[in-house]
Design a protein around this motif. Sequence first.
Motif, PDB file in Angstrom:
ATOM      1  N   PRO A 125     -73.528  76.385  45.530  1.00 37.44           N
ATOM      2  CA  PRO A 125     -73.960  77.714  45.073  1.00 37.44           C
ATOM      3  C   PRO A 125     -73.216  78.226  43.848  1.00 37.44           C
ATOM      4  N   CYS A 126     -71.969  77.778  43.640  1.00 39.55           N
ATOM      5  CA  CYS A 126     -71.171  78.301  42.526  1.00 39.55           C
ATOM      6  C   CYS A 126     -71.262  77.446  41.263  1.00 39.55           C
ATOM      7  N   VAL A 127     -72.060  76.376  41.310  1.00 41.97           N
ATOM      8  CA  VAL A 127     -72.120  75.479  40.160  1.00 41.97           C
ATOM      9  C   VAL A 127     -72.741  76.196  38.955  1.00 41.97           C
ATOM     10  N   LYS A 128     -72.230  75.888  37.771  1.00 39.55           N
ATOM     11  CA  LYS A 128     -72.823  76.393  36.537  1.00 39.55           C
ATOM     12  C   LYS A 128     -73.683  75.293  35.921  1.00 39.55           C
ATOM     13  N   SER A 129     -74.651  75.690  35.107  1.00 43.87           N
ATOM     14  CA  SER A 129     -75.583  74.724  34.520  1.00 43.87           C
ATOM     15  C   SER A 129     -75.548  74.814  32.998  1.00 43.87           C
TER      16      SER A 129
ATOM     17  N   GLU B   2     -65.302  77.319  27.536  1.00 46.22           N
ATOM     18  CA  GLU B   2     -65.844  78.655  27.791  1.00 46.22           C
ATOM     19  C   GLU B   2     -66.376  78.781  29.221  1.00 46.22           C
ATOM     20  N   LEU B   3     -67.045  77.728  29.693  1.00 51.29           N
ATOM     21  CA  LEU B   3     -67.681  77.785  31.012  1.00 51.29           C
ATOM     22  C   LEU B   3     -66.727  77.518  32.160  1.00 51.29           C
TER      23      LEU B   3
ATOM     24  N   GLU C  35     -75.564  65.406  47.042  1.00 46.64           N
ATOM     25  CA  GLU C  35     -75.563  65.473  48.504  1.00 46.64           C
ATOM     26  C   GLU C  35     -74.463  64.614  49.120  1.00 46.64           C
ATOM     27  N   GLU C  36     -74.161  63.487  48.472  1.00 46.71           N
ATOM     28  CA  GLU C  36     -73.173  62.558  49.026  1.00 46.71           C
ATOM     29  C   GLU C  36     -71.739  62.927  48.675  1.00 46.71           C
ATOM     30  N   TYR C  37     -71.556  63.674  47.592  1.00 43.50           N
ATOM     31  CA  TYR C  37     -70.199  63.984  47.132  1.00 43.50           C
ATOM     32  C   TYR C  37     -69.585  65.068  48.011  1.00 43.50           C
ATOM     33  N   SER C  38     -68.361  64.840  48.476  1.00 45.23           N
ATOM     34  CA  SER C  38     -67.719  65.769  49.399  1.00 45.23           C
ATOM     35  C   SER C  38     -66.842  66.813  48.702  1.00 45.23           C
ATOM     36  N   GLY C  39     -66.593  66.622  47.391  1.00 42.49           N
ATOM     37  CA  GLY C  39     -65.767  67.577  46.657  1.00 42.49           C
ATOM     38  C   GLY C  39     -66.591  68.688  46.045  1.00 42.49           C
ATOM     39  N   GLU C  40     -66.009  69.339  45.041  1.00 41.77           N
ATOM     40  CA  GLU C  40     -66.674  70.450  44.364  1.00 41.77           C
ATOM     41  C   GLU C  40     -67.201  70.002  43.007  1.00 41.77           C
ATOM     42  N   ILE C  41     -68.444  70.328  42.702  1.00 42.06           N
ATOM     43  CA  ILE C  41     -69.013  70.096  41.379  1.00 42.06           C
ATOM     44  C   ILE C  41     -69.012  71.426  40.637  1.00 42.06           C
ATOM     45  N   HIS C  42     -68.323  71.465  39.503  1.00 36.75           N
ATOM     46  CA  HIS C  42     -68.180  72.723  38.770  1.00 36.75           C
ATOM     47  C   HIS C  42     -69.311  72.962  37.773  1.00 36.75           C
ATOM     48  N   LEU C  43     -69.873  71.864  37.236  1.00 39.35           N
ATOM     49  CA  LEU C  43     -70.891  72.026  36.192  1.00 39.35           C
ATOM     50  C   LEU C  43     -71.954  70.951  36.286  1.00 39.35           C
ATOM     51  N   LEU C  44     -73.213  71.370  36.210  1.00 41.41           N
ATOM     52  CA  LEU C  44     -74.336  70.459  36.026  1.00 41.41           C
ATOM     53  C   LEU C  44     -74.680  70.460  34.549  1.00 41.41           C
ATOM     54  N   MET C  45     -74.576  69.286  33.906  1.00 44.80           N
ATOM     55  CA  MET C  45     -74.910  69.150  32.481  1.00 44.80           C
ATOM     56  C   MET C  45     -76.130  68.245  32.403  1.00 44.80           C
ATOM     57  N   THR C  46     -77.269  68.805  32.049  1.00 45.61           N
ATOM     58  CA  THR C  46     -78.523  68.066  32.156  1.00 45.61           C
ATOM     59  C   THR C  46     -79.445  68.290  30.976  1.00 45.61           C
ATOM     60  N   ASP C  47     -80.223  67.262  30.679  1.00 42.99           N
ATOM     61  CA  ASP C  47     -81.300  67.394  29.713  1.00 42.99           C
ATOM     62  C   ASP C  47     -82.307  68.403  30.259  1.00 42.99           C
TER      63      ASP C  47
ATOM     64  N   THR D 168     -83.533  79.906  24.658  1.00 41.38           N
ATOM     65  CA  THR D 168     -82.757  80.227  25.860  1.00 41.38           C
ATOM     66  C   THR D 168     -83.233  81.508  26.534  1.00 41.38           C
ATOM     67  N   ARG D 169     -83.806  82.426  25.806  1.00 40.86           N
ATOM     68  CA  ARG D 169     -84.253  83.683  26.404  1.00 40.86           C
ATOM     69  C   ARG D 169     -85.398  83.461  27.381  1.00 40.86           C
ATOM     70  N   CYS D 170     -86.085  82.324  27.264  1.00 39.56           N
ATOM     71  CA  CYS D 170     -87.265  82.069  28.081  1.00 39.56           C
ATOM     72  C   CYS D 170     -86.924  81.500  29.460  1.00 39.56           C
ATOM     73  N   PHE D 171     -85.779  80.834  29.590  1.00 40.20           N
ATOM     74  CA  PHE D 171     -85.559  80.141  30.862  1.00 40.20           C
ATOM     75  C   PHE D 171     -84.191  80.349  31.478  1.00 40.20           C
ATOM     76  N   LEU D 172     -83.226  80.913  30.761  1.00 42.49           N
ATOM     77  CA  LEU D 172     -81.875  81.028  31.313  1.00 42.49           C
ATOM     78  C   LEU D 172     -81.801  82.050  32.434  1.00 42.49           C
ATOM     79  N   GLU D 173     -81.130  81.651  33.508  1.00 47.57           N
ATOM     80  CA  GLU D 173     -80.840  82.548  34.609  1.00 47.57           C
ATOM     81  C   GLU D 173     -79.323  82.649  34.737  1.00 47.57           C
ATOM     82  N   ASP D 174     -78.862  83.426  35.685  1.00 46.26           N
ATOM     83  CA  ASP D 174     -77.425  83.601  35.878  1.00 46.26           C
ATOM     84  C   ASP D 174     -76.744  82.254  36.119  1.00 46.26           C
ATOM     85  N   GLY D 175     -75.670  81.981  35.370  1.00 46.27           N
ATOM     86  CA  GLY D 175     -74.938  80.722  35.533  1.00 46.27           C
ATOM     87  C   GLY D 175     -75.502  79.572  34.724  1.00 46.27           C
ATOM     88  N   MET D 176     -76.583  79.826  33.937  1.00 49.66           N
ATOM     89  CA  MET D 176     -77.190  78.784  33.124  1.00 49.66           C
ATOM     90  C   MET D 176     -76.841  78.997  31.647  1.00 49.66           C
ATOM     91  N   HIS D 177     -76.581  77.887  30.932  1.00 54.69           N
ATOM     92  CA  HIS D 177     -76.219  77.950  29.523  1.00 54.69           C
ATOM     93  C   HIS D 177     -76.918  76.819  28.783  1.00 54.69           C
TER      94      HIS D 177
END
Length: 270
Positions: free
Chosen positions: A217-221, A260-261, A185-197, A234-243
């Motif tokens: 909206p365009c961030v990939k996960s 790749e991403l 919320e505080e970052y004013s630039g663009e975040i291209h990828l969310l890399m999370t546990d 991965t078949r159980c939870f992946l949605e568009d833009g998620m890896h």
Amino acid sequence: MDPGQVDQILANLCVNAHDAITGSGQVVIETENVLFNGDSCSKPEGLTTGEYVRLSVRDSGCGMDSETMKHLFEPFFTTKAIGKGTGLGLSTVYGIVKQNEGDISVFSELNHGTTFDIYLPRHIARDEQTSKPAATTVSAIHGHGTVLLVEDEPLLMELLQKMLETLGYEVFSALTPGDALRLAEEYSGEIHLLMTDLVMPEMNGRDLSREIKKIYPCVKSLFMSGYTTDVADTRCFLEDGMHFLQKPYSMKVLADKLHELLVPKQTEGQ
């Protein structure tokens, strides 16, 4: 070579040397110019002939047995107690050295200390560099973009951040989903990828991804997990833009996945 990468190499090797010493002992850092030609019997197998800089870190600690030596550079392999090490320090060093077309030799014996010899090619003049084809391993491993890293284990988060920065990415890191949302919320630039546990306190990775997507909206996960249960299917939870990336993974696997991403995203606007 990026000076920050030299810092990472020395920091990781010296921390390991310190931890290997009980009571008093020595940690010695040496540098030397070396030349390997066709007659050099001491040349590491992974190097071609030519001029190199040798960076050595030697300690008088407990040393290692042959079985430990076999797994030394494997990601997440550690001989330290739980909570004392993540097993990413030496894999990070290995990735940096290979990225810079170098090699590592390790000499160790139980109760007789350990020596790491790192060989890096000597700097080539700019006019010579222009005529030399770039190594594909270097160009393929280096990337650009902004990554929001969420990992609830502090040591692992710190080392993953170093790996990402070594690969060329700008990184914002958070220990909790709440911290990650505040950063986003505080970052004013663009975040291209969310890399999370995938599994974390407060909120799971998939729900966090949905919340971050409301801001970017365009961030990939990219989800990470060491679990082998259905939650990691991965078949159980992946949605568009998620890896998904299964732990443990090597630095090259991470680099290839990020390439790749994110590379298509970077080139589309060029």
